[in-house]
Design a protein around this motif. Structure first.
Motif, short mmCIF file in Angstrom:
data_model
loop_
_atom_site.label_atom_id
_atom_site.label_comp_id
_atom_site.label_asym_id
_atom_site.label_seq_id
_atom_site.Cartn_x
_atom_site.Cartn_y
_atom_site.Cartn_z
N GLN A 16 0.80 -1.26 -0.03
CA GLN A 16 -0.09 0.15 0.15
C GLN A 16 0.71 1.21 0.16
O GLN A 16 0.39 2.15 -0.68
N ASN A 60 -5.84 4.70 6.76
CA ASN A 60 -6.53 4.75 5.79
C ASN A 60 -7.51 6.24 5.92
O ASN A 60 -7.64 6.85 4.83
N GLN A 108 -5.34 9.01 4.88
CA GLN A 108 -5.11 9.11 3.46
C GLN A 108 -6.20 9.90 2.79
O GLN A 108 -6.10 10.59 1.94
#
Length: 274
Positions: free
Chosen positions: A14, A191, A194
């Motif tokens: 990732q 996450n 982000q």
């Protein structure tokens, strides 16, 4: 142990995918320069100033001589001959006195220019404020991602250690599950960070005035100077505020337009020649 290795590989993949995207790095001055060229509110305010200056030139042109030229040609046919005839005409008119109507209109347009300039100052300050807020928001989002990545690194190492202790019988299963849950929570927070980064990038692109989204990053070195707290001069701030100056210019413009309207009742003197 297999689950831990899978999580590590997935996390590294990732990171590499996220870093693989081409991203431009802007400083604060870069953002200001781009916004001055692309922000629609700022461009509109600039064009309003240009429009008012052009309107002043158009209004002042009526004080100069007004010339008009015309040309014509005709053909006459009879039984015996065909006759061609041509004519050329030139006429001019110069206003001598129009009750100061045009002069008051020119003064009104001058005040309209001042109002447009103050409007540009106000819009410019709003654009800079919104741009600075979006810039700092993106800078904060970038730093939060670094913090989230560091938390994941710490919790991943903790999970590896607890897994080894659990497999050797020195740790109970509850601690292992807690470590796995902490790592999963850290990944969720990454996450989320982000997504917040993309949201901050979109806000900055909007304030700059880009038509399309660009995954830009920002950089800035902050220096904190010693700030002396003093009571501001409120009267001077109010007198120089662009909103007040714009309203004052609009008021003066309307006063001159009223005088120009009253001039319609006065006789107009002009000289014509042809």
């Amino acid at each position: 142990m297999k689950k831990v290795i899978f999580f590590i590989i997935f996390f590294i993949a990732q990171i590499y995918l996220a870093k693989g995207e081409s991203q431009e790095i802007f400083s604060w001055q870069d953002c200001v320069r781009e916004a001055s060229k692309n922000n629609p509110d700022l461009i509109s305010a600039q064009e309003l100033v240009v429009e008012q200056r052009a309107s002043k030139s158009i209004t002042a042109s009526t004080l100069y001589p007004q010339l008009q030229a015309d040309i014509s040609a005709s053909t006459t046919e009879t039984e015996h001959a065909t006759t061609d005839s041509y004519s050329l005409g030139l006429s001019g008119t110069q206003i001598i006195f129009d009750g100061l109507k045009t002069l008051n209109k020119i003064k009104a347009t001058k005040e309209d220019i001042k109002a447009a300039q103050q409007n540009y100052r106000f819009v410019s300050s709003e654009v800079r404020l919104n741009l600075r807020t979006a810039f700092i928001g993106l800078l904060k989002a970038q730093e939060l991602i670094k913090v989230a990545e560091e938390i994941i690194r710490i919790r991943r190492n903790s999970l590896i250690l607890i897994t080894l202790r659990y497999e050797s019988g020195l740790e109970h299963k509850g601690a292992l599950l807690t470590a796995e849950a902490n790592l999963a929570e850290a990944k969720f927070e990454l996450n989320q960070a982000q997504r917040n980064l993309e949201l901050a990038q979109r806000r900055l692109c909007k304030e700059i005035g880009y038509d399309e989204f660009k995954p830009i990053l920002v950089k800035e070195d902050f220096t904190i100077d010693k700030i002396e707290i003093e009571e501001p001069n409120w009267e001077a701030l109010v007198k120089n505020h662009p909103t007040l100056l714009k309203a004052t210019a609009n008021k003066s413009s309307q006063a001159f337009k009223i005088k120009s309207a009253y001039a319609e009742f006065l006789p107009e003197v002009s000289v014509s020649s042809g």
